[in-house]
Scaffold this motif. Structure first.
Motif, PDB file in Angstrom:
ATOM      1  N   LYS A  85     -22.260 -15.009 -81.062  1.00  0.00           N
ATOM      2  CA  LYS A  85     -23.006 -15.791 -82.064  1.00  0.00           C
ATOM      3  C   LYS A  85     -24.311 -16.353 -81.490  1.00  0.00           C
TER       4      LYS A  85
ATOM      5  N   THR B  76     -22.898  -9.349 -77.800  1.00  0.00           N
ATOM      6  CA  THR B  76     -23.304 -10.744 -77.608  1.00  0.00           C
ATOM      7  C   THR B  76     -23.803 -11.357 -78.907  1.00  0.00           C
ATOM      8  N   TRP B  77     -24.536 -10.573 -79.681  1.00  0.00           N
ATOM      9  CA  TRP B  77     -25.080 -11.085 -80.934  1.00  0.00           C
ATOM     10  C   TRP B  77     -23.980 -11.334 -81.970  1.00  0.00           C
ATOM     11  N   LYS B  78     -22.978 -10.449 -82.003  1.00  0.00           N
ATOM     12  CA  LYS B  78     -21.924 -10.578 -83.013  1.00  0.00           C
ATOM     13  C   LYS B  78     -20.803 -11.503 -82.550  1.00  0.00           C
TER      14      LYS B  78
ATOM     15  N   SER C 169     -26.865 -17.496 -84.209  1.00  0.00           N
ATOM     16  CA  SER C 169     -26.593 -18.816 -84.796  1.00  0.00           C
ATOM     17  C   SER C 169     -26.945 -19.935 -83.828  1.00  0.00           C
ATOM     18  N   PHE C 170     -26.587 -19.747 -82.557  1.00  0.00           N
ATOM     19  CA  PHE C 170     -26.902 -20.772 -81.563  1.00  0.00           C
ATOM     20  C   PHE C 170     -28.415 -20.913 -81.374  1.00  0.00           C
TER      21      PHE C 170
END
Length: 245
Positions: free
Chosen positions: A84, A79-81, A87-88
Motif C-alpha cells: 500500500k 510493493t504497490w499492491k 496510499s501511504f
C-alpha cells in the motif's frame, strides 16, 4: 639592401616557464577530474545499490548483497499492491501540505508581530519560540502518544498534523523574525505616511521583501523535514495496531 624582417608565420618554441605552467594547469585539471569522479561514485553508488536491492529476490539480498543474480521488477507491483505504498505516499503528501499551510500562516504572523510590531512581552514570546530549538522529536514521542491517545486521535491524520506543525515552528520562526528585524524601517515610515494599514504593510512590503530569502527556503526545509519524519508515523501506527489487536 633592405633588412629582411622575420616572417610572422614562424613558430616560436615555448619557454621553459610557459611549459611548466601548462603542465601545472593540466595536473590540477586531472586531479580535479579524478576527485570529482570519486565523489560522483560515492554519491551515485547508494542509489545504484538501492535500485539493485529493490529488484532482487529475498534470498539474493541475503546471499549476494553487493551483486545481483536475479532480476524481479515485479517487486514494485507487489510493493504497490500489498505494501500500500500509494496510499501511504498520498497520506504523506496530504499531511505535508496541510502542515506547510498551517506553519506558514503561523510563521508569517508571528514574525511580523515579533519582528516589526514588537508589542509588550514580545521578547518573552520570542524566547519561548527559541526554547523550542532545544526540544527534539525523541523527547516528545511518548508525551505526544499519551496525549493523542487520551484525545482519541491515534491512527488519524490529525495525530501527525499537530506534532509536525509544532516541531517545525521554532527554526523557521527564528529565521523569519531576524530577517524582518533587518528590513529598513524607512519603508514602514513612508508607508505609514501614505496611509498604509498593518495588513497592507504585511502583504505589500514585508512579504514581497521576504519572498525569496525566507519564504522560499523555509517551506523547502519544512517540506523535507515533514516527508523525512517517519519515526512519529511508525510509532503512532504501531501503537494503534497494538491497541486494535
Amino acid at each position: 639592401a633592405l633588412p629582411i624582417s622575420p616572417s610572422k608565420n614562424v613558430v616560436r618554441s615555448p619557454k621553459t616557464g610557459d611549459t611548466t605552467q601548462i603542465l601545472a594547469v593540466c595536473a590540477v585539471a586531472l586531479a580535479s577530474g579524478v576527485i570529482l569522479l570519486i565523489l560522483a561514485v560515492i554519491v551515485l553508488y547508494p542509489l545504484v545499490f538501492m535500485f539493485l536491492t529493490s529488484v532482487k529476490s529475498n534470498l539474493d539480498v541475503l546471499t549476494n548483497p553487493f551483486g545481483i543474480t536475479t532480476f524481479k521488477p515485479e517487486n514494485y507491483v507487489s510493493t504497490w499492491k500489498i505494501g500500500k505504498i500509494g496510499s501511504f505516499f498520498m497520506n504523506s503528501v496530504i499531511i505535508t501540505i496541510m502542515t506547510l499551510a498551517v506553519q506558514l500562516i503561523v510563521i508569517i504572523l508571528a514574525s511580523f508581530a515579533l519582528g516589526k510590531l514588537r508589542p509588550w512581552g514580545s521578547g518573552f514570546i520570542e524566547i519561548l519560540f527559541l526554547s523550542g530549538l532545544f526540544i527534539t522529536s525523541e523527547m516528545l514521542t511518548i508525551p505526544n502518544f499519551t496525549t493523542l491517545k487520551a484525545w482519541g486521535l491515534n491512527g488519524t491524520r490529525l495525530a501527525l498534523l499537530l506534532p509536525y506543525v509544532t516541531l517545525g515552528l521554532p527554526t523557521a520562526t527564528f529565521i523569519m523574525i531576524n530577517y524582518v528585524k533587518g528590513l529598513p524601517k524607512e519603508l514602514d515610515e513612508a508607508a505609514l505616511l501614505d496611509g498604509c494599514s498593518l495588513l497592507q504593510n504585511l502583504f505589500r512590503i514585508t512579504l514581497p521583501l521576504s519572498n525569496v530569502p525566507c519564504l522560499s527556503c523555509c517551506p523547502m526545509e519544512l517540506f523535507r523535514v515533514c516527508m523525512d519524519r517517519t519515526k512519529l508515523t511508525i510509532s503512532f501506527q504501531l501503537a494503534t495496531s497494538f491497541n486494535e489487536s
